[in-house]
Design a protein around this motif. Structure first.
Motif, PDB file in Angstrom:
ATOM      1  N   PRO A 193       0.814  -1.218   0.000  1.00 39.44           N
ATOM      2  CA  PRO A 193       0.000   0.000   0.000  1.00 39.44           C
ATOM      3  C   PRO A 193       0.847   1.268   0.000  1.00 39.44           C
ATOM      4  O   PRO A 193       2.022   1.233   0.348  1.00 39.44           O
ATOM      5  N   ALA A 194       0.236   2.365  -0.389  1.00 41.97           N
ATOM      6  CA  ALA A 194       0.849   3.701  -0.370  1.00 41.97           C
ATOM      7  C   ALA A 194       2.061   3.778  -1.294  1.00 41.97           C
ATOM      8  O   ALA A 194       3.089   4.362  -0.937  1.00 41.97           O
ATOM      9  N   THR A 195       1.962   3.210  -2.471  1.00 41.67           N
ATOM     10  CA  THR A 195       3.001   3.211  -3.514  1.00 41.67           C
ATOM     11  C   THR A 195       4.366   2.774  -2.985  1.00 41.67           C
ATOM     12  O   THR A 195       5.396   3.329  -3.342  1.00 41.67           O
ATOM     13  N   MET A 196       4.373   1.754  -2.123  1.00 46.20           N
ATOM     14  CA  MET A 196       5.622   1.169  -1.639  1.00 46.20           C
ATOM     15  C   MET A 196       5.791  -0.203  -2.287  1.00 46.20           C
ATOM     16  O   MET A 196       4.804  -0.877  -2.606  1.00 46.20           O
ATOM     17  N   TYR A 197       7.037  -0.598  -2.482  1.00 45.93           N
ATOM     18  CA  TYR A 197       7.341  -1.846  -3.183  1.00 45.93           C
ATOM     19  C   TYR A 197       8.506  -2.548  -2.502  1.00 45.93           C
ATOM     20  O   TYR A 197       9.424  -1.891  -2.009  1.00 45.93           O
ATOM     21  N   GLU A 207      17.008  -7.488  -0.317  1.00 42.89           N
ATOM     22  CA  GLU A 207      15.650  -7.028  -0.580  1.00 42.89           C
ATOM     23  C   GLU A 207      15.435  -5.738   0.198  1.00 42.89           C
ATOM     24  O   GLU A 207      15.704  -5.671   1.390  1.00 42.89           O
ATOM     25  N   ILE A 208      14.950  -4.693  -0.504  1.00 43.87           N
ATOM     26  CA  ILE A 208      14.771  -3.388   0.125  1.00 43.87           C
ATOM     27  C   ILE A 208      13.336  -2.915  -0.050  1.00 43.87           C
ATOM     28  O   ILE A 208      12.582  -3.462  -0.852  1.00 43.87           O
ATOM     29  N   LEU A 209      12.979  -1.889   0.717  1.00 46.83           N
ATOM     30  CA  LEU A 209      11.683  -1.232   0.609  1.00 46.83           C
ATOM     31  C   LEU A 209      11.881   0.032  -0.217  1.00 46.83           C
ATOM     32  O   LEU A 209      12.781   0.821   0.063  1.00 46.83           O
ATOM     33  N   ALA A 210      11.072   0.209  -1.269  1.00 40.77           N
ATOM     34  CA  ALA A 210      11.266   1.362  -2.150  1.00 40.77           C
ATOM     35  C   ALA A 210       9.941   2.038  -2.452  1.00 40.77           C
ATOM     36  O   ALA A 210       8.896   1.396  -2.478  1.00 40.77           O
ATOM     37  N   HIS A 211      10.001   3.351  -2.679  1.00 34.96           N
ATOM     38  CA  HIS A 211       8.829   4.109  -3.132  1.00 34.96           C
ATOM     39  C   HIS A 211       9.151   4.685  -4.506  1.00 34.96           C
ATOM     40  O   HIS A 211      10.314   4.699  -4.915  1.00 34.96           O
ATOM     41  N   ILE A 212       8.117   5.145  -5.223  1.00 33.35           N
ATOM     42  CA  ILE A 212       8.377   5.659  -6.574  1.00 33.35           C
ATOM     43  C   ILE A 212       8.675   7.157  -6.514  1.00 33.35           C
ATOM     44  O   ILE A 212       8.211   7.855  -5.619  1.00 33.35           O
ATOM     45  N   SER A 213       9.459   7.606  -7.483  1.00 34.27           N
ATOM     46  CA  SER A 213       9.847   9.013  -7.519  1.00 34.27           C
ATOM     47  C   SER A 213       8.656   9.882  -7.929  1.00 34.27           C
ATOM     48  O   SER A 213       7.669   9.402  -8.480  1.00 34.27           O
ATOM     49  N   ASN A 269       4.282  -6.573 -10.012  1.00 35.57           N
ATOM     50  CA  ASN A 269       5.222  -7.640  -9.673  1.00 35.57           C
ATOM     51  C   ASN A 269       5.983  -8.097 -10.903  1.00 35.57           C
ATOM     52  O   ASN A 269       5.419  -8.215 -11.982  1.00 35.57           O
ATOM     53  N   GLY A 270       7.273  -8.339 -10.750  1.00 38.43           N
ATOM     54  CA  GLY A 270       8.088  -8.842 -11.843  1.00 38.43           C
ATOM     55  C   GLY A 270       8.704  -7.774 -12.719  1.00 38.43           C
ATOM     56  O   GLY A 270       9.497  -8.094 -13.604  1.00 38.43           O
ATOM     57  N   ASP A 271       8.370  -6.504 -12.511  1.00 38.65           N
ATOM     58  CA  ASP A 271       8.957  -5.431 -13.321  1.00 38.65           C
ATOM     59  C   ASP A 271      10.425  -5.214 -12.940  1.00 38.65           C
ATOM     60  O   ASP A 271      10.779  -5.226 -11.756  1.00 38.65           O
ATOM     61  N   ARG A 272      11.265  -4.998 -13.956  1.00 35.54           N
ATOM     62  CA  ARG A 272      12.661  -4.631 -13.721  1.00 35.54           C
ATOM     63  C   ARG A 272      12.719  -3.124 -13.515  1.00 35.54           C
ATOM     64  O   ARG A 272      12.183  -2.370 -14.322  1.00 35.54           O
ATOM     65  N   GLY A 318      14.911   2.770  -0.595  1.00 35.18           N
ATOM     66  CA  GLY A 318      15.326   3.371  -1.856  1.00 35.18           C
ATOM     67  C   GLY A 318      14.177   4.037  -2.578  1.00 35.18           C
ATOM     68  O   GLY A 318      13.031   4.007  -2.120  1.00 35.18           O
ATOM     69  N   ARG A 319      14.503   4.628  -3.734  1.00 29.71           N
ATOM     70  CA  ARG A 319      13.517   5.314  -4.565  1.00 29.71           C
ATOM     71  C   ARG A 319      13.598   4.725  -5.968  1.00 29.71           C
ATOM     72  O   ARG A 319      14.677   4.681  -6.562  1.00 29.71           O
ATOM     73  N   ILE A 320      12.459   4.278  -6.492  1.00 30.23           N
ATOM     74  CA  ILE A 320      12.420   3.734  -7.847  1.00 30.23           C
ATOM     75  C   ILE A 320      12.399   4.913  -8.819  1.00 30.23           C
ATOM     76  O   ILE A 320      11.512   5.756  -8.760  1.00 30.23           O
ATOM     77  N   THR A 321      13.394   4.957  -9.713  1.00 27.42           N
ATOM     78  CA  THR A 321      13.494   6.074 -10.642  1.00 27.42           C
ATOM     79  C   THR A 321      13.207   5.703 -12.079  1.00 27.42           C
ATOM     80  O   THR A 321      12.992   6.581 -12.922  1.00 27.42           O
ATOM     81  N   TYR A 322      13.197   4.391 -12.404  1.00 28.94           N
ATOM     82  CA  TYR A 322      12.970   3.992 -13.794  1.00 28.94           C
ATOM     83  C   TYR A 322      12.414   2.582 -13.843  1.00 28.94           C
ATOM     84  O   TYR A 322      12.864   1.705 -13.092  1.00 28.94           O
TER      85      TYR A 322
END
Length: 75
Positions: free
Chosen positions: A20-24, A33-39, A51-54, A67-71
């Motif tokens: 939830p809340a745009t966390m992955y 394995e880390i916890l990341a949110h989107i930029s 799930n499964g996205d690079r 971390g922060r997902i940037t791409y």
């Protein structure tokens, strides 16, 4: 003059769980394995991540658990 922006660590990984809340949960290439949110730009342009996205993740050298997902790579 001092560097204004700290050095970010960029790593590639695979999304293992959407939370939830745009966390992955992202499994990195090195096995961690880390916890990341989107930029903000990805959120602004409504880029969906499942799930499964690079993805490319930016991490601060001070906290290697978040971390922060940037791409999202094309499959």
């Amino acid at each position: 003059m001092a560097e204004t922006k700290e050095e970010l660590v960029q790593l590639d990984g695979v999304v293992t769980k959407v939370m939830p809340a745009t966390m992955y949960k992202v499994k990195l290439a090195n096995g961690h394995e880390i916890l990341a949110h989107i930029s903000g730009k990805m959120r602004k342009h409504f880029i969906r991540i499942t799930n499964g996205d690079r993805v490319t993740v930016e991490m601060s050298p001070y906290d290697l658990t978040k971390g922060r997902i940037t791409y999202r790579h094309r499959n």
